[in-house]
Enzyme design. Structure first.
Site, PDB file in Angstrom:
ATOM      1  N   ARG A 109       0.833  -1.151  -0.063  1.00 53.79           N
ATOM      2  CA  ARG A 109       0.119  -0.009  -0.119  1.00 53.79           C
ATOM      3  C   ARG A 109       1.000   1.283  -0.137  1.00 53.79           C
ATOM      4  O   ARG A 109       0.571   2.152  -0.542  1.00 53.79           O
ATOM      5  CB  ARG A 109      -0.976   0.018   1.236  1.00 53.79           C
ATOM      6  N   TYR A 110       1.703   1.195   0.772  1.00 52.71           N
ATOM      7  CA  TYR A 110       2.735   2.528   1.111  1.00 52.71           C
ATOM      8  C   TYR A 110       4.071   2.000   0.102  1.00 52.71           C
ATOM      9  O   TYR A 110       4.518   0.999  -0.005  1.00 52.71           O
ATOM     10  CB  TYR A 110       3.270   2.798   2.310  1.00 52.71           C
ATOM     11  N   ARG A 113       7.083   0.139   2.045  1.00 51.69           N
ATOM     12  CA  ARG A 113       6.690  -0.966   2.918  1.00 51.69           C
ATOM     13  C   ARG A 113       5.780  -1.785   2.223  1.00 51.69           C
ATOM     14  O   ARG A 113       4.942  -1.547   1.541  1.00 51.69           O
ATOM     15  CB  ARG A 113       6.138  -0.334   4.046  1.00 51.69           C
ATOM     16  N   CYS A 122      -3.738 -17.282  15.711  1.00 53.05           N
ATOM     17  CA  CYS A 122      -3.267 -16.190  16.685  1.00 53.05           C
ATOM     18  C   CYS A 122      -3.206 -17.052  18.374  1.00 53.05           C
ATOM     19  O   CYS A 122      -3.891 -17.984  18.332  1.00 53.05           O
ATOM     20  CB  CYS A 122      -4.347 -14.995  16.991  1.00 53.05           C
ATOM     21  N   CYS A 126      -8.906 -11.660  20.010  1.00 47.67           N
ATOM     22  CA  CYS A 126      -9.202 -10.495  20.404  1.00 47.67           C
ATOM     23  C   CYS A 126     -10.765 -10.070  19.995  1.00 47.67           C
ATOM     24  O   CYS A 126     -10.618  -9.860  18.689  1.00 47.67           O
ATOM     25  CB  CYS A 126      -8.165  -9.520  20.128  1.00 47.67           C
ATOM     26  N   CYS A 129     -10.615  -7.457  17.076  1.00 54.36           N
ATOM     27  CA  CYS A 129      -9.916  -7.793  15.880  1.00 54.36           C
ATOM     28  C   CYS A 129     -10.290  -7.295  14.552  1.00 54.36           C
ATOM     29  O   CYS A 129     -11.461  -7.346  14.142  1.00 54.36           O
ATOM     30  CB  CYS A 129      -9.703  -9.265  15.830  1.00 54.36           C
ATOM     31  N   ARG A 131      -9.299  -8.145  11.749  1.00 55.46           N
ATOM     32  CA  ARG A 131      -9.330  -9.300  10.892  1.00 55.46           C
ATOM     33  C   ARG A 131     -10.166 -10.537  11.186  1.00 55.46           C
ATOM     34  O   ARG A 131      -9.865 -11.755  10.852  1.00 55.46           O
ATOM     35  CB  ARG A 131      -8.043 -10.152  10.539  1.00 55.46           C
ATOM     36  N   ASP A 290     -11.380   0.779  13.567  1.00 54.70           N
ATOM     37  CA  ASP A 290     -11.410   0.793  12.222  1.00 54.70           C
ATOM     38  C   ASP A 290     -13.113   0.319  12.077  1.00 54.70           C
ATOM     39  O   ASP A 290     -13.562  -0.228  13.198  1.00 54.70           O
ATOM     40  CB  ASP A 290     -10.904  -0.204  11.173  1.00 54.70           C
ATOM     41  N   ASP A 327      -7.176   4.566  10.105  1.00 51.10           N
ATOM     42  CA  ASP A 327      -7.129   4.172   8.603  1.00 51.10           C
ATOM     43  C   ASP A 327      -8.256   4.712   7.822  1.00 51.10           C
ATOM     44  O   ASP A 327      -9.300   4.828   8.123  1.00 51.10           O
ATOM     45  CB  ASP A 327      -7.083   2.689   8.476  1.00 51.10           C
ATOM     46  N   LYS A 334      -3.139   5.414   6.256  1.00 49.22           N
ATOM     47  CA  LYS A 334      -3.431   5.994   7.645  1.00 49.22           C
ATOM     48  C   LYS A 334      -3.387   7.630   7.685  1.00 49.22           C
ATOM     49  O   LYS A 334      -2.692   7.988   6.792  1.00 49.22           O
ATOM     50  CB  LYS A 334      -2.136   5.566   8.571  1.00 49.22           C
TER      51      LYS A 334
HETATM   52  C1  LIG Z   1      -0.072   0.290   8.780  1.00 50.27           C
HETATM   53  C2  LIG Z   1       0.677  -0.519   7.590  1.00 50.27           C
HETATM   54  C3  LIG Z   1       1.744  -0.261   7.122  1.00 50.27           C
HETATM   55  C4  LIG Z   1       2.719   0.274   8.366  1.00 50.27           C
HETATM   56  O1  LIG Z   1       2.397   1.794   8.426  1.00 50.27           O
HETATM   57  P1  LIG Z   1       3.476   2.510   9.218  1.00 50.27           P
HETATM   58  O2  LIG Z   1       2.922   3.796   9.232  1.00 50.27           O
HETATM   59  O3  LIG Z   1       4.953   2.514   8.821  1.00 50.27           O
HETATM   60  O4  LIG Z   1       3.604   1.837  10.583  1.00 50.27           O
HETATM   61  C5  LIG Z   1       2.307  -0.751   6.172  1.00 50.27           C
HETATM   62  N1  LIG Z   1       1.223  -1.529   5.242  1.00 50.27           N
HETATM   63  C6  LIG Z   1      -0.035  -1.594   5.319  1.00 50.27           C
HETATM   64  C7  LIG Z   1      -0.657  -2.224   4.419  1.00 50.27           C
HETATM   65  C8  LIG Z   1      -0.395  -1.107   6.724  1.00 50.27           C
HETATM   66  O5  LIG Z   1      -1.730  -1.202   6.855  1.00 50.27           O
HETATM   67  S1  SF4 Z   2      -5.930  -8.770  17.150  1.00 50.49           S
HETATM   68 FE1  SF4 Z   2      -6.592 -10.131  15.566  1.00 50.49          FE
HETATM   69  S2  SF4 Z   2      -4.763 -10.564  14.634  1.00 50.49           S
HETATM   70 FE2  SF4 Z   2      -4.132  -9.599  16.407  1.00 50.49          FE
HETATM   71  S3  SF4 Z   2      -3.729 -11.129  17.938  1.00 50.49           S
HETATM   72 FE3  SF4 Z   2      -5.885 -10.414  18.291  1.00 50.49          FE
HETATM   73  S4  SF4 Z   2      -7.017 -11.895  16.891  1.00 50.49           S
HETATM   74 FE4  SF4 Z   2      -4.872 -11.856  16.207  1.00 50.49          FE
END
Ligand SMILES: *Cc1c(COP(=O)(O)O)cnc(C)c1O
Ligand code: SF4
Length: 365
Positions: A109-110, A113, A122, A126, A129, A131, A290, A327, A334
């Protein structure tokens, strides 16, 4: 609180991560038994448990002070039917992670990174979460072909300097798999560093062993981004785990989520952030929740987060203050927000700010 066991674990069993996972609760009945309360206590958890399964280690449950759904520990691990009933405006994949993968498991995305998804196992489910849509899917370990495809992509995208290894929880992978992934990404010349995202230091700190720390630091410089949300999560076991990571050369940062009913006040977060520094963990982000279906009831609104950050600035060590961020929808990335803002201009046109002591002071250009 003291848990209820049919046979009391020995101290060495308690500190053994295999024992913790073998004795984890997978149902309301099992969790209620450990907590020493009748399962009927969790009558308002049934719908949520059927949709998003419960999974929690005895270690994490023992951090609760009571079995009430309002306890900040219980609130993070026990299902709550609000996950089904109060979810207007939420989407399963609000950040469009599933749609932004150039090759399977890689989210780029960035510019500099990329994020690699290792699986969906996991050490705890949580309840907040982002996801949780994936909990019931089978996402197997990355195959050699998938790993090779990700490596190929990184080799042809020399702008990617940092690979985030995420999940699920990468520290729940078999050691050989984790080692293979770290080696593979570290062998890409343009990749300068790795960042491993894991909640293991918080929910299963006994999993952090010198051998695991050695694997994490076996490739390019690797940072660990972990996830503590409440001061009560900081224990002797966490201190031991952080010591091992520290001596193993793995620096740690923390990403908290602002959670209604868990940590949505300046007192709790101030205590968490300052305590983290004592454990050699640098607070990095405080995320606003989110709009995820199943986690909407944890959201506070951005204004609530800004107000807390405003109360904390100047009052606690600047090193303890994370960036407050959220986000944008659909993978637009972000946004960091500062509570400090220009209030207006004085008669000379200089911007006026509110100091940490709430005085209005202008700053001459
Ligand atoms: C959050 C995120 C990152 C890392 O972002 P930082 O601001 O460097 O912590 C990289 N890729 C994705 C897809 C993300 O959601
Ligand atoms: S927040 Fe989601 S991905 Fe992170 S440890 Fe908890 S269950 Fe796993």
């Amino acid at each position: 609180m003291k848990l209820n066991f049919s046979t009391e674990p020995s101290p060495s069993q308690w500190l053994n991560w295999h024992w913790q996972l073998e004795h984890a609760a997978h149902s309301i009945e099992e969790a209620a038994e450990l907590l020493g309360v009748a399962p009927e206590k969790f009558a308002s958890s049934r719908l949520a448990a059927a949709r998003y399964p419960l999974f929690v280690t005895p270690y994490y449950l023992s951090l609760a002070e009571s079995a009430e759904l309002s306890d900040p520990i219980i609130r993070q691990c026990m299902p709550n039917d609000d996950e089904i009933n109060c979810q207007q405006g939420g989407a399963p994949d609000a950040l469009a992670e599933d749609a932004t993968s150039p090759v399977p498991r890689l989210v780029h995305r960035y510019t500099d990174r990329a994020l690699f998804v290792t699986g969906n196992i996991c050490a705890m489910h949580c309840r907040h979460c982002m996801r949780k849509r994936d909990w019931c899917k089978m996402l197997p370990l990355p195959t050699d072909d998938e790993l090779a495809a990700a490596v190929e992509y990184l080799k042809s995208h020399g702008e990617v300097r940092e690979v985030l290894i995420s999940g699920g929880d990468p520290l729940m992978l078999p050691e050989e798999s984790l080692e293979k992934i770290i080696k593979a990404f570290s062998a890409v010349p343009s990749v300068e560093m790795l960042r491993i995202g894991s909640r293991v230091p918080c929910v299963l700190p006994m999993r952090i062993t010198p051998r695991l720390a050695a694997i994490i630091s076996s490739g390019k410089p690797a940072w660990l981004a972990t996830h503590f949300n409440h001061p009560r999560e900081l224990t002797q076991q966490v201190s031991d785990a952080c010591g091992i990571l520290n001596r193993g050369g793995v620096p740690i940062v923390n990403q908290s989520v602002l959670l209604k009913g868990v940590n949505d006040n300046a007192e709790t977060l101030g205590k968490l952030f300052t305590s983290l520094l004592r454990y050699y963990i640098k607070p990095y982000y405080l995320f606003h929740g989110d709009p995820i279906e199943g986690a909407m009831h944890f959201r506070t609104g951005i204004e609530a987060g800004l107000k807390i950050m405003d109360e904390l600035r100047g009052r606690i060590s600047g090193m303890a203050l994370p960036a407050f961020a959220f986000d944008l929808p659909d993978g637009n990335g972000k946004i960091r927000l500062q509570p400090e803002k220009i209030l207006g201009r004085d008669e000379n046109g200089a911007p006026i700010f509110k100091s940490w002591q709430k005085k209005e002071i202008s700053y001459p250009n």
